[in-house]
Design an enzyme around this catalytic site. Structure first.
Site, PDB file in Angstrom:
ATOM      1  N   ASP A   1      72.542  37.726  14.689  1.00  0.00           N
ATOM      2  CA  ASP A   1      73.029  36.722  13.740  1.00  0.00           C
ATOM      3  C   ASP A   1      71.852  36.015  13.050  1.00  0.00           C
ATOM      4  O   ASP A   1      70.699  36.369  13.241  1.00  0.00           O
ATOM      5  CB  ASP A   1      73.948  35.719  14.449  1.00  0.00           C
ATOM      6  CG  ASP A   1      73.188  34.958  15.530  1.00  0.00           C
ATOM      7  OD1 ASP A   1      71.973  35.218  15.696  1.00  0.00           O
ATOM      8  OD2 ASP A   1      73.805  34.116  16.212  1.00  0.00           O
TER       9      ASP A   1
ATOM     10  N   ASP B   1      70.468  33.034  13.396  1.00  0.00           N
ATOM     11  CA  ASP B   1      69.462  32.437  14.269  1.00  0.00           C
ATOM     12  C   ASP B   1      68.577  33.501  14.910  1.00  0.00           C
ATOM     13  O   ASP B   1      67.364  33.346  15.005  1.00  0.00           O
ATOM     14  CB  ASP B   1      70.135  31.622  15.381  1.00  0.00           C
ATOM     15  CG  ASP B   1      70.688  30.306  14.843  1.00  0.00           C
ATOM     16  OD1 ASP B   1      70.277  29.923  13.730  1.00  0.00           O
ATOM     17  OD2 ASP B   1      71.530  29.701  15.525  1.00  0.00           O
TER      18      ASP B   1
END
Ligand code: 0RA
Length: 666
Positions: free
Chosen positions: A530, A532
């Site tokens: 993802d 992050d």
């Protein structure tokens, strides 16, 4: 040409003869003695070719071409020639044709030879025929065409001059025909065609790419000269002509990069008989590409001109900051004390410095380092004055450059802090490993792997699923790193990075880094797919590129490749590592008619320890991607400056990931 200057070669080799010949009294004995000396000269070249052209390998072979081309370049620099044609012929010979004045052909009773023959058969004789010769070009050795002649199986020269066409042929340095003259036109120029001697060279096959690279470089370094390289048999033709000179050079190097300002900064000035030309630009990467030339020679080991340039650059930026303290930012009202170091001005710098010096002294093993002490202060002054003025007048260019340099400085200070922290910690706690590290039991680094895992939950699964003997796990606490848009310089000082440095074992920084202390030969970054996760991966990669580049060069850094999907049909489970793979699976037997459950993994934490082991950590079934950085500097040494069409992998890699993150962040 006067009589006095006539039997040049002998003057060079025997000062006593010089006096005699000046008087014009030449008896037969003297004449034959001269001839013998000429023969001895060429014999010496054939006996020890390495002394004259650096070796008998591919470098030496191509040196023959540079030697001839340098003469044509000199003719162009003197304002007499504009175009140089280099042709690679089917018989393995090379011809170099220019439209200069043509090699002098006048005949001399006393020597019984033409100037042309002397230039082609007597060492170091070329320059003596040109009164105003101030050789700015002229390769590493600058030995003259006679050396090329001596090392060629055959050589043919054609000169267009004074309405005539002059020709003469040679074999292994010796004239095999008299110089002939036939009627020509008012065209002038010189053509030298030669075939390298297989008795001398290990290989006699020229490389189009090697020739092309250097000729392009010469076209950049000598603006306005047109150079055409042709190999008819392969229908290859490269034309180089750059009105912008080394400014075009910098634009060329910039092609695959993101410059922080549009125009290339360029200057050309003369001081104390030294000609200085400089072009520079900054891009958003970290690597430096800086090339320095003296009389067209690439000084890969630097020297006084480079020292002058660097000192000017640092001084100018420091002074600019002093005058514009706001640029450095303010800390609670108090202006920060800022002192830039030279290395802060080097990240993302693309620059070319080309100077011309009447009598260069080249030093060092490879003779690729300029020694003239007077050059340093001249370059320092001229470049310093110019840049100070330039930035004063162009604040819109100065600002983004200053910003970039300040980031470099902060990163350097952060790394310094981190190093000191590590030192202190080590002093306090012994050579302590971070508490979070679940180490492996094996002590041979070649067998050990370190998984750098994002997040505590994934770290837990990894610890349970791993092979305890060879696989260590370092969970990175999400807290600090998970902040969006974390700057690298903040990260470096963080405890997280402290832990990483300690676990890897090499330390960081010029003096402290030691690759021999590495504790694992595979460092594997394992993050979520993802936003992050990508961000953290980018930060980690950037960290390694900047502070442990050798780890990448050695091939020790990897990125884990967890699956994107789990497909489940009844009791059957398969994993897909990409969208294409998923679609393919669905289209085959596995998809079939039955219902397939598709689970998209967003994070490593969604897998249990067995799944994580099987899909991502097990050496027999996982996918690992090695982080690569081809060694540009070493390639540069071999192939001179230009990397041709090859992009610089280091910067490319970082920006590629940075872009991905940017896009996802929106
Ligand atoms: C000596 C004197 C002059 C020209 C050259 C050499 C010369 C050499 C080469 C080699 C390749 N191309 C060349 N072009 C010129 C000056 C002649 C004069 O004063 O006219």
């Amino acid at each position: 040409m006067t009589e006095q200057e006539n039997p040049v070669a002998i003057q060079q080799e025997d000062p006593a003869a010089q006096v005699e010949t000046g008087g014009g009294n030449h008896d037969n004995a003297e004449y034959s003695a001269r001839n013998i000396r000429v023969l001895e000269g060429l014999e010496a070249v054939r006996k020890r070719p390495g002394m004259y052209i650096g070796g008998t390998g591919l470098n030496g072979l191509h040196h023959l071409v540079w030697e001839v081309v340098d003469n044509s370049i000199d003719e162009a620099l003197a304002g007499h020639a504009s175009t140089i044609h280099v042709n690679m012929h089917d018989d393995g010979s090379i011809s170099v044709l220019d439209d200069g004045r043509g090699i002098p052909t006048d005949y001399h009773e006393q020597t019984g030879k033409s100037a042309l023959e002397v230039i082609l058969t007597v060492l170091h004789s070329g320059g003596k025929f040109d009164k105003n010769s101030y050789k700015y070009s002229g390769g590493l050795h600058g030995v003259g065409i006679s050396v090329v002649n001596a090392l060629s199986e055959w050589l043919e020269v054609t000169v267009w001059r004074e309405g005539g066409v002059f020709q003469q042929s040679f074999k292994r340095g010796f004239a095999v025909s008299e110089m002939t003259r036939s009627e020509g036109s008012d065209r002038t120029g010189t053509k030298i065609r030669f075939k390298p001697d297989p008795e001398i060279f290990e290989s006699v096959e020229f490389s189009f790419d090697v020739l092309s690279r250097r000729l392009r470089e010469l076209a950049f370094l000598n603006k306005g000269i047109k150079i055409v390289l042709r190999k008819k048999s392969e229908q290859k033709c490269h034309l180089f002509e750059y009105q912008g000179g080394i400014a075009s050079f910098v634009e060329f190097l910039n092609e695959a990069k993101n410059p922080v300002f549009r125009d290339v900064i360029y200057m050309q000035k003369e001081k104390d008989g030294i000609e200085i030309e400089m072009a520079l630009s900054y891009n958003d990467g970290y690597a430096e590409q800086f090339y320095a030339f003296v009389n067209n020679i690439n000084t890969i080991d630097g020297g006084t001109h480079v020292l002058g340039f660097r000192s000017a650059l640092t001084k100018v930026f420091n002074n600019y900051l002093k005058k514009n303290p706001d640029l450095a930012g303010k800390d609670k009202g108090k202006p920060k004390e800022v002192k830039l170091a030279t290395e802060d001005t080097r990240e993302g710098l693309i620059g070319v410095l080309s100077i011309r010096v009447p009598e260069p002294q080249f030093e060092g093993q490879t003779k690729a380092k300029l020694g003239n002490p007077e050059v340093r202060s001249v370059v320092d002054q001229v470049v310093g004055d110019f840049l100070a003025d330039y930035f004063e007048q162009n604040p819109s260019i100065a600002k983004p450059v200053m910003d970039k340099i300040l980031v470099s400085m902060k990163a350097r200070l952060a790394a310094q802090n981190a190093r000191e922290l590590t030192r202190r910690k080590t002093a306090l706690e012994g050579n302590s490993l971070p508490g979070k590290l679940a180490d492996c039991s094996e002590r041979d680094p070649a067998q050990c792997e370190l998984f750098i895992v994002e997040g505590n939950s994934a770290g837990g699964s990894a610890k349970q699923g791993r092979n305890r003997r060879t696989q260590a796990i370092l969970p990175l606490r999400g807290k600090i790193l998970n902040v969006e848009k974390t700057r690298l310089e903040r990260v470096v000082g963080s405890e997280t990075i402290q832990d990483l440095i300690n676990a890897v074992g090499t330390n960081i920084g010029k003096e402290d880094f030691n690759i021999d202390k590495i504790r694992y030969h595979k460092l594997i970054i394992m993050t979520d797919a993802d936003v992050d996760g990508l961000h953290i991966r980018t930060l980690l990669l950037t960290f390694f590129f900047r502070y442990m580049p050798e780890v990448i060069e050695k091939g020790f850094l990897y990125v884990a490749h967890p699956p994107l999907y789990k497909l489940k049909k009844g009791k059957q489970e398969v994993y897909a590592y990409s969208d294409e793979e998923k679609d393919k699976l669905l289209a085959t037997d596995f998809g079939g008619d039955d219902k397939v459950m598709i689970q998209r993994y967003k994070g490593l934490g969604e897998m249990n320890p067995e799944q994580l082991w099987h899909t991502t950590m097990n050496p027999d079934s996982r996918i690992l991607k090695k982080v690569r950085a081809d060694d540009e500097t070493e390639a540069d040494r071999i192939f001179s400056v230009l990397m041709g069409d090859k992009v610089e992998p280091r910067r490319e890699f970082i920006t590629q990931y940075a872009k991905q993150v940017k896009n996802l962040d929106i």
